[in-house]
Design a protein around this motif. Structure first.
Motif, short mmCIF file in Angstrom:
data_model
loop_
_atom_site.label_atom_id
_atom_site.label_comp_id
_atom_site.label_asym_id
_atom_site.label_seq_id
_atom_site.Cartn_x
_atom_site.Cartn_y
_atom_site.Cartn_z
N HIS A 243 18.79 31.53 -4.82
CA HIS A 243 19.68 32.51 -5.48
C HIS A 243 19.57 33.90 -4.84
O HIS A 243 20.53 34.67 -4.86
CB HIS A 243 19.41 32.57 -6.99
N HIS A 266 13.97 40.11 -3.07
CA HIS A 266 13.33 40.45 -4.35
C HIS A 266 12.29 39.43 -4.81
O HIS A 266 11.55 39.70 -5.75
CB HIS A 266 14.37 40.77 -5.43
N HIS A 267 12.21 38.29 -4.15
CA HIS A 267 11.13 37.34 -4.50
C HIS A 267 10.06 37.28 -3.41
O HIS A 267 9.17 36.42 -3.47
CB HIS A 267 11.70 35.95 -4.78
#
Ligand SMILES: [Fe+2]
Length: 353
Positions: A243, A266-267
């Motif tokens: 995602h 963001h991960h």
């Protein structure tokens, strides 16, 4: 009327002309005639004086003698055009030097007049050059107006599009009882962190959009996997983690590169141990490192299909435990500072509500 126009016609309501010639008699002749025509005239006896006058006053037009002792009119012309591009220049030349004057036209002069002067022709030449200059200024003004309009409308379209994507994120979250309000809470926490880390106004704006839109890529995720009550298989975990990349691709046409990178990474784990990670540590954009802490905290303090919400204190300890490994220590410390400043009894907006 532009500011330049206003100052050139300020006191007498007429335009300012500068007559540059080493011969005082010629300067005075032109000065008298052009003053009678309603122009405000100034004189310069050399190239240096001319540059001083131009620097001191805004001038509509220069009548520039080609042949002067010291720096000639030919040498002065490019300097005037460079430093005062809105000033029209008419070259004054002897009839025998017309070819030189034509050469000057190629270098930016607006016209030329021949000595001995026919004063009526001089007046006509000045009028023509000033009209041409006014037209050019008007065209430029209109171009600027159009460019501003286009920029304004592009901004409006961008805002509408971002609003639509934000609505899509909200809709995605609303249909899932586990993630409702996640992006808004993450945004509030990320902005509090950005503030604590003294981010600039532009960086805060990027942080806001990146946080609001960070999970838009979940539109591509299988709902059954996302809401699976048990532990995810490696394959399912890998599917969910696409995602970040999908989301970056969705927002890429309407946000700047910094926001795209923030969503893409963001991960990422600070120590580089995240899934398929290509950068680590401070190579990960700061906004993504901030988002990682805000995102993880909200995820831990929210119910998930496979576990209930973690108490806030426990989640804070988890952020502390994962400093240096999953999280940037500077960001995690900023987070702990914010948390320790907040009283337990206060309603902490955005912190695990
Ligand atoms: Fe995410």
């Amino acid at each position: 009327m532009t500011q330049a126009d206003a100052s050139e016609t300020s006191t007498s309501g007429c335009e300012t002309l500068l007559i540059v010639d080493d011969e005082a008699a010629i300067r005075q002749l032109l000065h008298r005639k052009l003053s009678r025509e309603g122009y405000r005239c100034e004189e310069a006896g050399s190239a240096e004086q001319a540059l001083d006058r131009l620097a001191a006053n805004s001038t509509s037009l220069v009548i520039l003698d080609i042949k002067m002792p010291g720096k000639s009119g030919i040498e002065l012309l490019p300097e005037i055009k460079m430093g005062h591009p809105d000033t029209a220049v008419i070259m004054a030349t002897a009839v025998t030097e017309v070819s030189v004057a034509i050469q000057c036209l190629k270098q930016g002069a607006d016209d030329y007049i021949c000595k001995p002067f026919n004063l009526e022709e001089v007046v006509l030449g000045v009028q023509r050059a000033l009209e041409k200059r006014h037209l050019q200024l008007k065209i430029r003004e209109y171009q600027q107006y159009l460019e501003e309009k286009v920029e304004e409308q592009t901004g409006e379209i961008r805002k509408l599009f971002l609003g639509a994507i934000e609505a899509l994120v909200c809709a995605l979250e609303a249909k899932d009882r586990y993630t409702g309000g996640h992006s808004r809470r993450v945004t509030e926490t990320a902005l509090a962190l950005g503030d604590e880390l003294d981010l600039s106004a532009d960086d805060m704006e990027d942080l806001r959009w990146g946080s609001l839109l960070h999970d838009v890529g979940k539109i591509a995720i299988d709902q059954l996997i996302q809401n699976k009550p048990g532990r995810l298989t490696q394959e399912e975990y890998e599917h969910i983690m696409i995602h970040a990349h999908v989301g970056a691709g969705i927002v890429q046409p309407v946000v700047n590169e910094r926001v795209v990178e923030m969503i893409e990474h963001h991960h990422d784990h600070y120590d580089g141990s995240g899934l398929h990670q290509v950068i680590a540590g401070r190579e990960i954009p700061l906004a993504a490192r901030i988002l990682a802490v805000a995102d993880a905290f909200d995820a831990m303090t929210s119910d998930r299909p496979y576990r209930p919400a973690m108490p806030r204190e426990e989640a804070v300890n988890e952020i502390k435990r994962c400093m240096m490994t999953q999280f940037d220590p500077a960001v995690a410390e900023a987070f702990l500072r914010i948390m320790s400043r907040k009283s337990e009894s206060l309603d902490l907006v955005g912190f695990g509500t």
